[in-house]
Scaffold this motif. Structure first.
Motif, PDB file in Angstrom:
ATOM      1  N   ALA A 196     -15.057 -14.483  -4.127  1.00 46.28           N
ATOM      2  CA  ALA A 196     -15.657 -14.412  -5.326  1.00 46.28           C
ATOM      3  C   ALA A 196     -15.703 -15.478  -5.949  1.00 46.28           C
ATOM      4  O   ALA A 196     -14.642 -15.838  -6.665  1.00 46.28           O
ATOM      5  N   ASP A 238     -17.438 -17.124  -9.663  1.00 43.11           N
ATOM      6  CA  ASP A 238     -18.052 -16.989 -11.121  1.00 43.11           C
ATOM      7  C   ASP A 238     -18.440 -18.144 -11.690  1.00 43.11           C
ATOM      8  O   ASP A 238     -17.715 -19.213 -11.708  1.00 43.11           O
ATOM      9  N   TRP A 249     -12.860 -18.812  -9.324  1.00 44.71           N
ATOM     10  CA  TRP A 249     -12.993 -18.070  -7.895  1.00 44.71           C
ATOM     11  C   TRP A 249     -11.668 -17.548  -7.695  1.00 44.71           C
ATOM     12  O   TRP A 249     -10.697 -17.732  -8.206  1.00 44.71           O
ATOM     13  N   GLU A 297     -26.669 -12.317 -11.263  1.00 49.75           N
ATOM     14  CA  GLU A 297     -26.914 -12.937 -12.400  1.00 49.75           C
ATOM     15  C   GLU A 297     -26.913 -11.924 -13.468  1.00 49.75           C
ATOM     16  O   GLU A 297     -27.773 -10.983 -13.536  1.00 49.75           O
ATOM     17  N   GLN A 345     -25.542 -17.358 -15.585  1.00 48.96           N
ATOM     18  CA  GLN A 345     -24.070 -16.744 -15.339  1.00 48.96           C
ATOM     19  C   GLN A 345     -24.512 -16.212 -14.021  1.00 48.96           C
ATOM     20  O   GLN A 345     -25.136 -15.180 -13.914  1.00 48.96           O
ATOM     21  N   TYR A 346     -23.702 -16.493 -13.090  1.00 48.26           N
ATOM     22  CA  TYR A 346     -23.735 -15.778 -11.771  1.00 48.26           C
ATOM     23  C   TYR A 346     -22.197 -15.642 -11.168  1.00 48.26           C
ATOM     24  O   TYR A 346     -21.469 -16.027 -11.550  1.00 48.26           O
ATOM     25  N   ARG A 347     -22.478 -14.591 -10.222  1.00 49.19           N
ATOM     26  CA  ARG A 347     -21.355 -14.287  -9.392  1.00 49.19           C
ATOM     27  C   ARG A 347     -21.727 -14.438  -8.030  1.00 49.19           C
ATOM     28  O   ARG A 347     -23.003 -13.608  -7.510  1.00 49.19           O
ATOM     29  N   ARG A 366      -9.312 -21.890 -11.808  1.00 46.89           N
ATOM     30  CA  ARG A 366     -10.694 -21.515 -12.804  1.00 46.89           C
ATOM     31  C   ARG A 366     -10.608 -23.084 -13.328  1.00 46.89           C
ATOM     32  O   ARG A 366      -9.624 -23.644 -13.865  1.00 46.89           O
ATOM     33  N   GLU A 404     -20.797 -20.412 -14.729  1.00 52.18           N
ATOM     34  CA  GLU A 404     -21.643 -20.421 -15.835  1.00 52.18           C
ATOM     35  C   GLU A 404     -22.330 -21.840 -16.254  1.00 52.18           C
ATOM     36  O   GLU A 404     -21.542 -22.908 -16.170  1.00 52.18           O
TER      37      GLU A 404
END
Length: 491
Positions: A428, A430, A420, A453, A482-484, A406, A432
């Motif tokens: 996965a 993430d 990640w 989102e 913000q996304y995943r 991160r 921002e």
């Protein structure tokens, strides 16, 4: 509490001597606290990953960075305390990820312009408190900070003031290099300072001085073409672009062996700089990258590059999709490098790869790994085409041995963060993004399963600006939010 008001000195240990006054008892020291002093430059980044060694390396470099931020960016806080300029651009991204250096760099550019000589030379240090001789005053890899660091500053902050303010000084410096060139080849300076060769470190041992000097001259000239175009100096932009083409031709004529697909001497620096700077003929790029990897493997997954070359080695490998090699180089403690320094007891980055006690024990010049930690392993980088983090490149390079990473950075537009995690074939990520920011997200070897989102599924055109396949990667364009991203890693 007492500490000096007009003096500072870097150290690892404090020594206090006390004596009893005449006829009295000897006082006892109950506690002792040292004060860390550095420029008023706020912290700007955070990084962590699943490797304890990499996290320790980050702190090793970070302590060296912090203790060398003073009235100038110094090389060491304990002896010279001079502003050696190569660090402004070679370590520029590594410094900027960790710290907001906008004001300190602005001051540094003014120092460079003030130190410039009438013939155009920008000396290796600014302010030039001491006048050195030979390469210690005139090495192209150092003086070029007035051009290269200024362009980096624009990319990272969106502030083009140094480009406007120092454009004429930049022109004079590049003209000075041209005056020192013979057939477009520049052959003076320190070269790949402190590379790891058979002799004690110092002047370049493994890479011709002319190779690094001419490569930097080419990089300056290409940068001047971009700067001139940005400032609307179209005639200058064309002139510098033409000059860069002539330097490229001369560089390859002198240093490139097309039959063997290798650059002079075969060193890591000699292969990496042409790869990163676009000097390698396209049909030979894959083989030059192979030569670089082969040399790293031949040295037990160890580096031989020095102060100038190491950043280019990291960039060449990462840009070539070989972050696995970077991992192997640095995730060890048996050969000279970061882990080796930690094993020797270093608490801040040392001047020499092997932590030689006769060299400085607090130098950040070899700290370019920070750029890879943030920009490649975690995958968070500014897009040069959209300065000031108006657009972000999110392109993590997961490597075997790392299960999560991160990074965050306080950009001019707000906090950007990426994290990640990989679990088997599941991956996965993430992300921002602050307001008024977009990103290109590149998912390596991916079969994209979903994008959400705020926990809500997203479809193309509904938060996802574009989606495309690029080789074996999926590329997704998104705006602020913000996304995943969840996907399966291709086998």
């Amino acid at each position: 509490m007492w500490f000096p008001g007009f003096f500072y000195h870097g150290s690892r240990y404090l020594q206090v001597e006390v004596s009893a006054p005449s006829g009295g008892s000897r006082p006892e020291v109950e506690s002792l606290e040292s004060v860390v002093v550095h420029s008023d430059s706020p912290p700007a980044g955070e990084f962590a990953c699943s490797s304890d060694l990499f996290n320790r390396i980050r702190m090793l470099v970070r302590w060296a960075q912090r203790s060398n931020l003073a009235h100038v960016i110094t090389d060491c806080p304990h002896r010279e305390r001079l502003g050696w300029l190569e660090q402004y651009h070679l370590n520029g991204p590594s410094l900027r990820y960790e710290t907001d250096l906008g004001r300190l760099y602005a001051k540094g550019f003014a120092d460079m312009a003030d130190a410039q000589r009438p013939d155009g030379l920008v000396p290796d240090i600014a302010p030039e408190y001491v006048v050195f001789n030979d390469g210690f005053r005139d090495s192209p890899e150092w003086g070029s900070a007035i051009v290269l660091a200024a362009w980096q500053h624009y990319v990272w902050t969106g502030d083009d003031t140094p480009l406007h303010r120092n454009y004429e000084a930049m022109k004079r410096y590049v003209a000075y290099l041209a005056s020192r060139a013979a057939g477009d080849i520049v052959d003076h300076g320190l070269g790949d300072w402190y590379d790891l060769g058979p002799k004690p470190p110092g002047y370049s041992q493994l890479t011709p001085i002319a190779l690094t000097a001419t490569a930097i001259y080419f990089e300056d000239t290409e940068a001047m073409a971009r700067i001139a175009a940005h400032l609307g100096r179209d005639a200058d932009a064309r002139r510098y672009a033409d000059a860069a083409g002539h330097i490229r031709t001369a560089f390859n004529r002198k240093f490139f062996d097309p039959g063997a697909s290798v650059y002079a001497g075969g060193s890591q620096t000699a292969q990496a700089m042409p790869l990163v700077l676009g000097l390698v003929p396209e049909e030979h790029r894959a083989r030059i990258l192979e030569a670089l990897v082969r040399d790293v493997r031949a040295h037990g997954n160890g580096t031989t590059a020095g102060d100038v070359g190491y950043r280019y080695v990291l960039r060449a490998l990462a840009d070539g999709g070989r972050s696995d090699v970077i991992f192997d180089m640095n995730h060890q403690g048996d050969r000279p490098g970061y882990g080796y320094q930690l094993a020797k007891g270093a608490t801040s980055l040392t001047e020499a790869w092997d932590a030689n006690p006769h060299s400085s024990q607090n130098h950040f010049m070899l700290g370019q790994i920070m750029e890879w930690f943030y920009g490649d392993l975690a995958g968070l980088a500014p897009d040069p085409a959209h300065p000031g983090f108006a657009r972000v490149r999110v392109s993590p390079q997961p490597v075997p041995g790392i299960t999560w990473a991160r990074a965050s950075h306080a950009s001019p537009r707000g906090r950007v963060s990426v994290s990640w995690r990989r679990d088997g074939e599941r991956f996965a990520l993430d992300l921002e993004l602050p307001p008024n920011t977009s990103a290109e997200v590149r998912l390596p070897r991916a079969r994209l399963a979903s994008v959400t989102e705020g926990g809500q599924p997203l479809a193309d055109g509904n938060g996802i600006k574009a989606r495309r396949q690029d080789g074996d990667s999926v590329v997704v364009d998104v705006g602020s939010g913000q996304y995943r991203f969840a996907h399966a890693v291709a086998k």
